[in-house]
Design an enzyme around this catalytic site. Structure first.
Site, PDB file in Angstrom:
ATOM      1  N   ALA A  14       0.718  -1.212  -0.020  1.00 49.43           N
ATOM      2  CA  ALA A  14      -0.242  -0.032   0.024  1.00 49.43           C
ATOM      3  C   ALA A  14       0.785   1.018   0.032  1.00 49.43           C
ATOM      4  O   ALA A  14       0.651   2.162  -0.770  1.00 49.43           O
ATOM      5  CB  ALA A  14      -1.126   0.151   1.427  1.00 49.43           C
ATOM      6  N   GLY A  16       4.060   1.685  -0.776  1.00 51.19           N
ATOM      7  CA  GLY A  16       4.645   1.791  -1.931  1.00 51.19           C
ATOM      8  C   GLY A  16       4.154   2.221  -3.262  1.00 51.19           C
ATOM      9  O   GLY A  16       4.500   3.135  -4.060  1.00 51.19           O
ATOM     10  N   ASN A 111       7.668   0.545   8.602  1.00 54.37           N
ATOM     11  CA  ASN A 111       7.588   0.340  10.058  1.00 54.37           C
ATOM     12  C   ASN A 111       8.715  -0.261  10.892  1.00 54.37           C
ATOM     13  O   ASN A 111       9.277  -0.857  10.434  1.00 54.37           O
ATOM     14  CB  ASN A 111       6.271  -0.292  10.511  1.00 54.37           C
ATOM     15  CG  ASN A 111       4.769   0.807  10.114  1.00 54.37           C
ATOM     16  OD1 ASN A 111       5.158   1.998  10.520  1.00 54.37           O
ATOM     17  ND2 ASN A 111       3.745  -0.006   9.982  1.00 54.37           N
ATOM     18  N   LYS A 195       7.910   7.519  16.142  1.00 51.22           N
ATOM     19  CA  LYS A 195       6.972   6.831  15.298  1.00 51.22           C
ATOM     20  C   LYS A 195       6.848   5.181  16.093  1.00 51.22           C
ATOM     21  O   LYS A 195       5.698   4.685  16.132  1.00 51.22           O
ATOM     22  CB  LYS A 195       7.302   6.560  13.892  1.00 51.22           C
ATOM     23  CG  LYS A 195       6.471   5.824  12.840  1.00 51.22           C
ATOM     24  CD  LYS A 195       5.058   6.280  12.903  1.00 51.22           C
ATOM     25  CE  LYS A 195       4.229   5.214  12.003  1.00 51.22           C
ATOM     26  NZ  LYS A 195       4.503   5.305  10.482  1.00 51.22           N
ATOM     27  N   ASN A 199       3.680   2.773  17.445  1.00 49.92           N
ATOM     28  CA  ASN A 199       3.605   1.371  16.930  1.00 49.92           C
ATOM     29  C   ASN A 199       3.642   0.529  18.103  1.00 49.92           C
ATOM     30  O   ASN A 199       2.919  -0.322  18.341  1.00 49.92           O
ATOM     31  CB  ASN A 199       4.586   1.175  15.934  1.00 49.92           C
ATOM     32  CG  ASN A 199       4.267   1.629  14.592  1.00 49.92           C
ATOM     33  OD1 ASN A 199       2.883   1.946  14.122  1.00 49.92           O
ATOM     34  ND2 ASN A 199       5.261   2.026  13.757  1.00 49.92           N
ATOM     35  N   SER A 265      -2.080  -2.518  11.765  1.00 45.14           N
ATOM     36  CA  SER A 265      -1.607  -3.593  10.749  1.00 45.14           C
ATOM     37  C   SER A 265      -1.174  -4.739  11.266  1.00 45.14           C
ATOM     38  O   SER A 265      -1.249  -6.102  10.757  1.00 45.14           O
ATOM     39  CB  SER A 265      -0.003  -2.934  10.101  1.00 45.14           C
ATOM     40  OG  SER A 265       0.665  -2.541  11.139  1.00 45.14           O
ATOM     41  N   GLU A 277       5.427  -7.464  12.270  1.00 42.66           N
ATOM     42  CA  GLU A 277       6.679  -6.829  12.566  1.00 42.66           C
ATOM     43  C   GLU A 277       6.969  -6.703  13.930  1.00 42.66           C
ATOM     44  O   GLU A 277       7.678  -5.534  14.280  1.00 42.66           O
ATOM     45  CB  GLU A 277       6.627  -5.384  11.879  1.00 42.66           C
ATOM     46  CG  GLU A 277       6.504  -5.692  10.243  1.00 42.66           C
ATOM     47  CD  GLU A 277       6.149  -4.211   9.498  1.00 42.66           C
ATOM     48  OE1 GLU A 277       6.987  -3.769   8.744  1.00 42.66           O
ATOM     49  OE2 GLU A 277       5.454  -3.736   9.884  1.00 42.66           O
TER      50      GLU A 277
END
Length: 311
Positions: A14, A16, A111, A195, A199, A265, A277
């Site tokens: 998404a 990219g 991320n 950031k 997350n 995500s 991740e």
């Protein structure tokens, strides 16, 4: 027209595809590096822009065409923007380094944290002219099909230099002109930690409790979020990065409110039985803590629990 492409995007997810669309509209010569492409080709993509408050009609998707580049067609590439998942960066990028020109610059836009530390020595070992920049974006975008995305929100994009040769003024200005609400910052690593704080607080909790972001505003989660941020600030300080705990706390809860109806995500990855991740988010905090002889028990517990959930 593939011979004219000088900016390549690695990772057609998404983000990219959104960056590709923004660069294309700005007149940049951009293409995707094909995963298994034996020869260069063209791909039709579909982009649905963000609706404004004045738009009362349904927004129509916009088709456009972008080159897909094979690994042996990268001679003219001067900038590669890496938009794969954090855990994919080294495996996806390392084989391409010998295919890319020595003066090609690498920009990581994903991320989590961690790949930059492993990649920097590889970049510095390359011929003169190669450099590494880092970035973070909070633009909202939804991937509706393989080559179809819809922009769902505006957001800040921050870019900055990390290692090796600096990105040339030409490409720096091109990125800032093409990406809305973007800025070049002198110290990008603190921005990435900020950031990471968002997350680290939102992603694992929404994945473990199978809830939208907004539920984390409830008092039941306040101590856990505080513990996550306490440890992150401590570890960042030992990494030489000073963070304002009060600012981070307010920022996390601002994101929770602004994205109350969204599913993170990591929640989506667990729901679809995909790899998360977590290693590059809460796991990164724990690994940096260990590097300094510290412990981060709150983040370690979340790291372990998400890993178990993802099995």
């Amino acid at each position: 027209m593939t011979h004219a492409v000088d900016i390549a995007i690695l990772g057609a997810g998404a983000v990219g595809q959104l960056i590709c669309r923004q660069l294309t509209v700005a007149g940049m010569n951009v293409g995707f590096i094909g995963r298994n492409a034996l020869e260069s080709s063209q791909q039709v993509l579909s982009f649905t822009p963000l609706a404004s408050a004045d738009d009362h009609q349904q927004i129509q998707a916009i088709p456009y065409s972008v080159p897909i580049l094979s690994a042996d067609a990268l001679d003219n590439i001067r900038l590669v923007i890496v938009c794969v998942k954090a855990y994919q960066v080294l495996d996806a990028l390392s084989p391409l380094l010998k295919q890319l020109p020595s003066q090609c610059h690498i920009l990581l836009l994903h991320n989590g944290m961690g790949p930059h530390l492993a990649l920097a020595p590889l970049i510095n070992a390359q011929a003169n002219g190669r450099g590494l920049s880092l970035g973070t974006t909070s633009q909202g975008v939804l991937r509706q099909a393989h080559w179809q995305i819809k922009q769902t929100g505006q957001g800040l994009t921050q870019l900055g230099h990390f290692a090796g040769a600096e990105l040339t003024e030409h490409y720096r200005n091109a990125l800032l002109a093409a990406i809305p609400s973007s800025e070049w910052v002198d110290a990008i690593v603190p921005c990435l930690w900020q950031k990471l704080a968002v997350n680290a607080a939102i992603n694992p909790l929404t994945a473990l409790y199978q809830c939208p972001n907004g539920k984390l505003a409830e008092p039941d989660f306040s101590e856990m979020i505080k513990g996550i941020l306490d440890e992150l600030v401590m570890v960042a300080a030992h990494d030489g990065v000073s963070l304002d705990q009060s600012f981070l706390h307010d920022r996390v809860y601002q994101v929770i409110r602004l994205t109350a109806g969204n599913f993170s995500s990591m929640h989506q990855d667990i729901a679809h039985q995909r790899r998360t991740e977590i290693d590059q988010i809460n796991g990164y905090i724990c690994e940096r803590a260990q590097a300094h002889g510290l412990s981060a028990p709150v983040n370690a517990e979340l790291w372990t629990r998400v890993k178990q959930l993802a099995v």
